[in-house]
Design a protein around this motif. Sequence first.
Motif, PDB file in Angstrom:
ATOM      1  N   GLY B  19      46.363 -54.973 -76.465  1.00 50.25           N
ATOM      2  CA  GLY B  19      46.800 -55.869 -75.559  1.00 50.25           C
ATOM      3  C   GLY B  19      48.202 -55.856 -75.203  1.00 50.25           C
ATOM      4  O   GLY B  19      48.596 -56.768 -74.048  1.00 50.25           O
ATOM      5  N   ILE B  20      48.961 -55.281 -75.941  1.00 51.35           N
ATOM      6  CA  ILE B  20      50.544 -55.309 -75.675  1.00 51.35           C
ATOM      7  C   ILE B  20      50.967 -53.830 -75.265  1.00 51.35           C
ATOM      8  O   ILE B  20      50.911 -52.735 -75.833  1.00 51.35           O
ATOM      9  CB  ILE B  20      51.511 -55.301 -76.904  1.00 51.35           C
ATOM     10  CG1 ILE B  20      50.643 -56.721 -77.572  1.00 51.35           C
ATOM     11  CG2 ILE B  20      52.751 -55.411 -76.478  1.00 51.35           C
ATOM     12  CD1 ILE B  20      50.838 -58.079 -77.026  1.00 51.35           C
ATOM     13  N   LEU B  21      51.298 -53.741 -73.615  1.00 51.20           N
ATOM     14  CA  LEU B  21      51.851 -52.768 -72.988  1.00 51.20           C
ATOM     15  C   LEU B  21      53.329 -52.280 -73.487  1.00 51.20           C
ATOM     16  O   LEU B  21      54.147 -53.433 -73.293  1.00 51.20           O
ATOM     17  CB  LEU B  21      51.638 -52.750 -71.639  1.00 51.20           C
ATOM     18  CG  LEU B  21      52.319 -51.572 -70.718  1.00 51.20           C
ATOM     19  CD1 LEU B  21      51.634 -50.468 -70.888  1.00 51.20           C
ATOM     20  CD2 LEU B  21      52.389 -52.255 -69.296  1.00 51.20           C
ATOM     21  N   GLU B  22      53.711 -51.192 -73.760  1.00 46.63           N
ATOM     22  CA  GLU B  22      55.199 -50.913 -73.977  1.00 46.63           C
ATOM     23  C   GLU B  22      55.522 -49.869 -72.883  1.00 46.63           C
ATOM     24  O   GLU B  22      54.868 -48.878 -72.978  1.00 46.63           O
ATOM     25  CB  GLU B  22      55.526 -50.506 -75.238  1.00 46.63           C
ATOM     26  CG  GLU B  22      55.640 -51.652 -76.491  1.00 46.63           C
ATOM     27  CD  GLU B  22      56.077 -50.894 -77.626  1.00 46.63           C
ATOM     28  OE1 GLU B  22      56.469 -49.725 -77.516  1.00 46.63           O
ATOM     29  OE2 GLU B  22      55.840 -51.466 -78.523  1.00 46.63           O
ATOM     30  N   VAL B  23      56.572 -50.344 -72.247  1.00 38.68           N
ATOM     31  CA  VAL B  23      57.145 -49.247 -71.125  1.00 38.68           C
ATOM     32  C   VAL B  23      58.266 -48.641 -71.745  1.00 38.68           C
ATOM     33  O   VAL B  23      59.064 -49.083 -71.967  1.00 38.68           O
ATOM     34  CB  VAL B  23      57.421 -49.716 -69.883  1.00 38.68           C
ATOM     35  CG1 VAL B  23      57.732 -48.744 -68.596  1.00 38.68           C
ATOM     36  CG2 VAL B  23      56.110 -50.737 -69.272  1.00 38.68           C
ATOM     37  N   LEU B  24      57.962 -47.268 -71.884  1.00 32.92           N
ATOM     38  CA  LEU B  24      59.503 -46.599 -72.595  1.00 32.92           C
ATOM     39  C   LEU B  24      59.925 -45.538 -71.218  1.00 32.92           C
ATOM     40  O   LEU B  24      59.762 -44.597 -70.852  1.00 32.92           O
ATOM     41  CB  LEU B  24      59.093 -45.702 -73.855  1.00 32.92           C
ATOM     42  CG  LEU B  24      58.076 -46.210 -74.780  1.00 32.92           C
ATOM     43  CD1 LEU B  24      57.607 -45.234 -75.987  1.00 32.92           C
ATOM     44  CD2 LEU B  24      58.758 -47.519 -75.555  1.00 32.92           C
ATOM     45  N   GLU B  25      60.951 -46.516 -70.620  1.00 33.66           N
ATOM     46  CA  GLU B  25      61.481 -45.769 -69.458  1.00 33.66           C
ATOM     47  C   GLU B  25      62.580 -44.827 -69.788  1.00 33.66           C
ATOM     48  O   GLU B  25      63.333 -45.014 -70.517  1.00 33.66           O
ATOM     49  CB  GLU B  25      62.042 -46.921 -68.593  1.00 33.66           C
ATOM     50  CG  GLU B  25      60.893 -47.883 -67.732  1.00 33.66           C
ATOM     51  CD  GLU B  25      61.467 -48.435 -66.723  1.00 33.66           C
ATOM     52  OE1 GLU B  25      61.621 -48.007 -65.556  1.00 33.66           O
ATOM     53  OE2 GLU B  25      61.816 -49.858 -66.866  1.00 33.66           O
ATOM     54  N   LYS B  26      62.265 -43.550 -69.144  1.00 32.97           N
ATOM     55  CA  LYS B  26      63.028 -42.616 -69.329  1.00 32.97           C
ATOM     56  C   LYS B  26      63.612 -42.507 -70.903  1.00 32.97           C
ATOM     57  O   LYS B  26      64.704 -41.973 -71.090  1.00 32.97           O
ATOM     58  CB  LYS B  26      64.511 -42.716 -68.463  1.00 32.97           C
ATOM     59  CG  LYS B  26      64.025 -42.548 -67.132  1.00 32.97           C
ATOM     60  CD  LYS B  26      65.148 -42.636 -66.023  1.00 32.97           C
ATOM     61  CE  LYS B  26      64.675 -42.744 -64.709  1.00 32.97           C
ATOM     62  NZ  LYS B  26      65.877 -42.998 -63.928  1.00 32.97           N
ATOM     63  N   HIS B  27      62.733 -42.154 -71.751  1.00 27.36           N
ATOM     64  CA  HIS B  27      63.065 -42.007 -73.035  1.00 27.36           C
ATOM     65  C   HIS B  27      62.891 -40.317 -73.303  1.00 27.36           C
ATOM     66  O   HIS B  27      62.454 -39.637 -72.792  1.00 27.36           O
ATOM     67  CB  HIS B  27      61.807 -42.559 -74.010  1.00 27.36           C
ATOM     68  CG  HIS B  27      62.352 -44.327 -74.104  1.00 27.36           C
ATOM     69  ND1 HIS B  27      62.610 -44.977 -73.177  1.00 27.36           N
ATOM     70  CD2 HIS B  27      62.056 -44.958 -75.305  1.00 27.36           C
ATOM     71  CE1 HIS B  27      62.937 -46.138 -73.552  1.00 27.36           C
ATOM     72  NE2 HIS B  27      62.278 -46.256 -74.876  1.00 27.36           N
TER      73      HIS B  27
END
Lengths: 458, 458
Positions: B19-27
Amino acid sequence: MKKRPFTLAATAFHTPERGILEVLEKHLFSIDAEGRIADILSPADDGYEQKKEAARAERTLVELAAGQFLLPGLIDLHIHAPQWPQMGKALDVPLEVWLQKYTFPLEAKYADLDFARTVYADLVDGLIANGTTTALYFATIHGPASLALAEICLAKGQRALIGKVVMDDPVQCPDFYRDADATTAIKETEQFIEAVRALAPGKRPLVQPVITPRFIPSCTDEALKGLSHLAARYDCHVQTHCSESDWAKTFVEDRFGQSDAASLDGFGLLTRRTILAHSNFIDEEDMNLIAARGAGIAHCPLSNAYFANAAFPLRAALDRHMHVGLGTDISGGYSPSLFDGCRHALSTSRMLQSGVHAHLPPQERGLPGAPINHCEAFWLATAGGAQALDLPTGSFRRGLEFDALLLDTRVAHSDIHIYDGYDTPEDVFQKIVLNATHGNIAKVWVSGREILKGIEPR
Amino acid sequence: MKKRPFTLAATAFHTPERGILEVLEKHLFSIDAEGRIADILSPADDGYEQKKEAARAERTLVELAAGQFLLPGLIDLHIHAPQWPQMGKALDVPLEVWLQKYTFPLEAKYADLDFARTVYADLVDGLIANGTTTALYFATIHGPASLALAEICLAKGQRALIGKVVMDDPVQCPDFYRDADATTAIKETEQFIEAVRALAPGKRPLVQPVITPRFIPSCTDEALKGLSHLAARYDCHVQTHCSESDWAKTFVEDRFGQSDAASLDGFGLLTRRTILAHSNFIDEEDMNLIAARGAGIAHCPLSNAYFANAAFPLRAALDRHMHVGLGTDISGGYSPSLFDGCRHALSTSRMLQSGVHAHLPPQERGLPGAPINHCEAFWLATAGGAQALDLPTGSFRRGLEFDALLLDTRVAHSDIHIYDGYDTPEDVFQKIVLNATHGNIAKVWVSGREILKGIEPR
């Protein structure tokens, strides 16, 4: 507008009668300069070979390849055009948040005509690419933006019925997004009707205006009365939401002491040209009334799963020969595809039949009666929708408008896997209904005009 | 097999915790020669720019374009490989006809190894193209054909757990399609286990054997006992169908005087490495037992709508932290896409919550409790499935296998419409979960190996 006549050599699937699939194997479809089906020949008919050769010699023959099939264009009976940017978004929040934080502020932005034009162009392209040849649109309260949608549909060649939305009740509608008052709402609706009719004149207009009270709870009595007068005077289509949820059903009963359908009928808004979205909570009496008036229902199974509190009794409506079609209900529904609509109508009908709660005994869990099948689902998305709108399209018959799509099962991204010698034509059709996506739609025609291009004539 | 290390510059979405979204921006994702994630750097981390430049100089940098995103590979916890040609077909007939006229005769055809090889190659290609990086397969009763599926998965690079199906009860199984007897079924299962382990040796085999009693009704006690001994001796995964329908639930209760889950446990077949398909009719006691054993459940919402008589109580299972993932259940389910699986899990959970029968009052119609959301659905299809299978994959963490897909929202046939400045990254993720199709999947990696090619390194 005159078009160049042409002839299609194709295997076509259609469901002219509810639940009955007809496979027209290797038929010739002659399309005339008006965009209508002039003739259909089977290989056993006299003149088939001559006609095919003549069209080939004239370079007006479009011949489908193996794995390609002709289907009637899809008809979306309920879609909120301004909610296109919200498609697939904000479906994890409660209805009240969805409306107040997302939907109404988004719809209010269509006061900006440039914004409207940008989004509506993207919308109409997106729907055509999904095979939607006819759409019954809710626009917004804004006359100019709603007219821009009509212009865009006309320019892009999509058959469209468009409503400037009326919502004038200050108690139910937000201050930042409602009609100034009933008089203004009625006047602007009338101007919109006249403007659309001026844009697309004639007996077979591609684009038509629709009288569109959002739903009873958002409209004053004065607005509902005024719109009903317009409907009679202009002989216009009408669309509204009907008995979608427990809340909506109860609200109307509390206000008028009768059901949503009966109340609309009391205002003179339930006619042969009316489409009621949802109608999940209509009872037997409502069904009889709606059927007697010849009004239609836009079944929206996907958005109903999210917001309606119950499933529409589709089997019961079909068994009464009511006019029913399918709506995507974007963005309460997240999918622009009426193939998805067919699939959700199917699975919903299954779940309604068997019930969902495993802790109940089977006899209390389900509702007796057969679920719908894929032929009925496809009928809803084509001929059923056309019948509800009283439009001469939705299947392949001499004299009907040629609204069609070329479905290619062999494109790179296809999930339709056909095994020769194992799949019958009937199997192929079921595989198409259950697994066709955007990527399988190679070409789209409306009224004989090619509005999405794929292969070229050979 | 050593692979060439590479570095991906990408914005990634994943749901490592339910249920937890992680957004890894430009990783930056560094993939080592074993196909594992060696390192993940955010733009704020020391050495980010140097690492990117170094990878570019070495020509090992894969940089995603605007509109492209990295997602964990999808995990199919329940699929009948031999039913691939039947996908999207024969769903309009009753279950008994579906089994006896269509499914068993089709499965029997896999005695023909050439037929098996042709279909299985098409199947594995089709699933990879839909982003399925791991699949838990039911094959057929045939050892050679089941081994061919293992070879094909290995050759094409898909992570797979494969079971030769056991069904030896002459009362329940057709004469033309069943194991000769329990002894033969057990012997052939053992041979299959050893053959697959010889094919894919080592500590991190890409392909693994699975002990697969079809379901209790199709197996004799002797077969169930023998398979349980094999499961213990070989420390193997186990899969079977559990309490799918009223009929299946009642059959097992009549035969053993206890539930399906308790009966499987009695045979020693309910272990940390067991996956139970469906389990719609498990009660509280069953849930406690399954959770205590650490066994997993393959939720198959689409096929359940057709054949299960009720919906799986997903919310209740998640709230108990049970191991649950998603299965396509081809061809009881018609869609090969686990994005579709997410969507059906979502709509089913909504319909379970609100109920479906409009004639019931709201308090009797629905089941209290929140429906699942799109982050939970995506977790089921990725990290949840990996947890159920006890595999080190399903999200982006150092040390995990790099099983991933490149999702391109800007391809020609995309139904994902992103509006810059209007959609947050979280909105983009929801739009992907709700509208991604086959056509959006541009590239697929399993264990760092690119098994579906799209763009090239720049």
